[in-house]
Design a protein around this motif. Structure first.
Motif, PDB file in Angstrom:
ATOM      1  N   SER A  77       7.065  -7.575  -8.193  1.00 54.93           N
ATOM      2  CA  SER A  77       6.927  -6.389  -7.381  1.00 54.93           C
ATOM      3  C   SER A  77       7.059  -5.130  -8.233  1.00 54.93           C
ATOM      4  CB  SER A  77       7.997  -6.453  -6.278  1.00 54.93           C
ATOM      5  OG  SER A  77       8.247  -5.219  -5.747  1.00 54.93           O
ATOM      6  N   ALA A  78       7.916  -5.154  -9.259  1.00 56.46           N
ATOM      7  CA  ALA A  78       8.058  -3.998 -10.143  1.00 56.46           C
ATOM      8  C   ALA A  78       6.778  -3.794 -10.951  1.00 56.46           C
ATOM      9  CB  ALA A  78       9.257  -4.200 -11.068  1.00 56.46           C
ATOM     10  N   ARG A  79       6.204  -4.892 -11.318  1.00 54.51           N
ATOM     11  CA  ARG A  79       4.952  -4.803 -12.080  1.00 54.51           C
ATOM     12  C   ARG A  79       3.854  -4.211 -11.209  1.00 54.51           C
ATOM     13  NH1 ARG A  79       2.440  -4.673 -16.716  1.00 54.51           N
ATOM     14  NH2 ARG A  79       0.646  -5.995 -16.852  1.00 54.51           N
ATOM     15  N   ARG A  80       3.821  -4.638  -9.962  1.00 51.74           N
ATOM     16  CA  ARG A  80       2.825  -4.120  -9.027  1.00 51.74           C
ATOM     17  C   ARG A  80       3.065  -2.626  -8.802  1.00 51.74           C
ATOM     18  NH1 ARG A  80       2.201  -6.927  -3.353  1.00 51.74           N
ATOM     19  NH2 ARG A  80       1.454  -8.606  -4.642  1.00 51.74           N
ATOM     20  N   GLU A  81       4.308  -2.220  -8.637  1.00 57.73           N
ATOM     21  CA  GLU A  81       4.652  -0.815  -8.432  1.00 57.73           C
ATOM     22  C   GLU A  81       4.230   0.019  -9.652  1.00 57.73           C
ATOM     23  OE1 GLU A  81       5.900   0.752  -5.771  1.00 57.73           O
ATOM     24  OE2 GLU A  81       5.800  -1.138  -4.680  1.00 57.73           O
ATOM     25  N   ILE A 103       0.424   0.435  -9.567  1.00 60.85           N
ATOM     26  CA  ILE A 103       0.016   1.401  -8.530  1.00 60.85           C
ATOM     27  C   ILE A 103       0.281   2.813  -9.014  1.00 60.85           C
ATOM     28  CG2 ILE A 103       0.591   2.238  -6.212  1.00 60.85           C
ATOM     29  CD1 ILE A 103       1.017  -0.697  -5.403  1.00 60.85           C
ATOM     30  N   ARG A 104       1.459   3.005  -9.622  1.00 62.60           N
ATOM     31  CA  ARG A 104       1.798   4.334 -10.123  1.00 62.60           C
ATOM     32  C   ARG A 104       0.822   4.764 -11.228  1.00 62.60           C
ATOM     33  NH1 ARG A 104       4.627   6.162 -14.202  1.00 62.60           N
ATOM     34  NH2 ARG A 104       5.362   4.117 -14.829  1.00 62.60           N
ATOM     35  N   LEU A 105       0.503   3.882 -12.142  1.00 63.76           N
ATOM     36  CA  LEU A 105      -0.445   4.203 -13.219  1.00 63.76           C
ATOM     37  C   LEU A 105      -1.853   4.458 -12.672  1.00 63.76           C
ATOM     38  CD1 LEU A 105       0.651   1.716 -16.023  1.00 63.76           C
ATOM     39  CD2 LEU A 105       0.912   4.202 -15.976  1.00 63.76           C
ATOM     40  N   SER A 106      -2.246   3.671 -11.692  1.00 62.35           N
ATOM     41  CA  SER A 106      -3.585   3.868 -11.114  1.00 62.35           C
ATOM     42  C   SER A 106      -3.668   5.204 -10.373  1.00 62.35           C
ATOM     43  CB  SER A 106      -3.969   2.705 -10.209  1.00 62.35           C
ATOM     44  OG  SER A 106      -3.094   2.605  -9.123  1.00 62.35           O
ATOM     45  N   ARG A 107      -2.570   5.596  -9.680  1.00 64.36           N
ATOM     46  CA  ARG A 107      -2.580   6.899  -9.009  1.00 64.36           C
ATOM     47  C   ARG A 107      -2.652   8.027 -10.050  1.00 64.36           C
ATOM     48  NH1 ARG A 107       1.903   5.782  -4.366  1.00 64.36           N
ATOM     49  NH2 ARG A 107       0.504   4.641  -2.991  1.00 64.36           N
ATOM     50  N   ARG A 108      -1.906   7.873 -11.148  1.00 63.92           N
ATOM     51  CA  ARG A 108      -1.957   8.886 -12.203  1.00 63.92           C
ATOM     52  C   ARG A 108      -3.366   8.964 -12.802  1.00 63.92           C
ATOM     53  NH1 ARG A 108       1.923   8.243 -17.199  1.00 63.92           N
ATOM     54  NH2 ARG A 108       3.427   8.023 -15.538  1.00 63.92           N
ATOM     55  N   LEU A 109      -3.964   7.808 -13.032  1.00 64.15           N
ATOM     56  CA  LEU A 109      -5.330   7.765 -13.575  1.00 64.15           C
ATOM     57  C   LEU A 109      -6.327   8.377 -12.596  1.00 64.15           C
ATOM     58  CD1 LEU A 109      -7.200   6.868 -15.859  1.00 64.15           C
ATOM     59  CD2 LEU A 109      -7.398   4.664 -14.713  1.00 64.15           C
ATOM     60  N   ALA A 110      -6.183   8.096 -11.313  1.00 65.11           N
ATOM     61  CA  ALA A 110      -7.079   8.661 -10.298  1.00 65.11           C
ATOM     62  C   ALA A 110      -6.923  10.174 -10.249  1.00 65.11           C
ATOM     63  CB  ALA A 110      -6.800   8.039  -8.941  1.00 65.11           C
ATOM     64  N   GLY A 111      -5.680  10.668 -10.347  1.00 66.16           N
ATOM     65  CA  GLY A 111      -5.445  12.121 -10.373  1.00 66.16           C
ATOM     66  C   GLY A 111      -6.063  12.760 -11.603  1.00 66.16           C
ATOM     67  N   ARG A 112      -5.892  12.072 -12.761  1.00 63.99           N
ATOM     68  CA  ARG A 112      -6.467  12.584 -14.000  1.00 63.99           C
ATOM     69  C   ARG A 112      -7.998  12.610 -13.910  1.00 63.99           C
ATOM     70  NH1 ARG A 112      -4.579   9.550 -19.148  1.00 63.99           N
ATOM     71  NH2 ARG A 112      -2.585  10.286 -18.364  1.00 63.99           N
ATOM     72  N   LEU A 113      -8.598  11.567 -13.337  1.00 61.22           N
ATOM     73  CA  LEU A 113     -10.061  11.518 -13.185  1.00 61.22           C
ATOM     74  C   LEU A 113     -10.563  12.618 -12.239  1.00 61.22           C
ATOM     75  CD1 LEU A 113     -10.737   7.664 -12.995  1.00 61.22           C
ATOM     76  CD2 LEU A 113     -11.306   9.237 -14.858  1.00 61.22           C
TER      77      LEU A 113
END
Length: 129
Positions: free
Chosen positions: A2-6, A9-19
């Motif tokens: 679950s920590a890995r999944r979290e 998700i956090r990295l993907s949100r950061r990447l989506a914001g950066r994009l």
């Protein structure tokens, strides 16, 4: 897990914001480049128009200068008709005046009538005799 999944998700949100930020920056850069290119094109177009108008004015000035050096219409008509148009068909000095009668002889009544064969007046015709 679950920590890995979290973390993902956090990295993907950061990447989506950066994009999203990069897309907005790219769009702003494109709009600036388009605006600057359009403005440069207007400047270049106006300069070309100015040069074309100057060239056209030079051609007009040369034409007008050439017209001033040409002969007038009256002079062209005089050259064409070798004088006035009204006088063109009239006799001129040096034109053939016709055959002159021999001195001492007055033309007879038949002077206006010619023999069709010898082209002499009837009184001088040699064809009839």
């Amino acid at each position: 897990m679950s920590a890995r999944r979290e973390e993902l998700i956090r990295l993907s949100r950061r990447l989506a914001g950066r994009l999203a930020r990069q897309a907005r920056a790219d769009q702003a850069a494109f709009e600036d480049a388009y605006r600057l290119g359009f403005e440069a094109g207007v400047v270049v177009g106006r300069r070309q128009l100015g040069e074309e108008l100057l060239a056209e004015d030079r051609r007009r000035a040369e034409y007008v200068g050439g017209v001033a050096d040409r002969a007038s219409y009256a002079e062209l008509e005089r050259q064409r008709w070798d004088g006035r148009r009204e006088d063109f068909g009239r006799p001129r000095p040096g034109d053939f005046a016709g055959l002159q009668d021999p001195p001492g002889e007055a033309p007879g009544l038949d002077a206006a009538f010619f023999c069709p064969r010898c082209r002499r007046t009837w009184s001088h015709c040699t064809c009839r005799s």
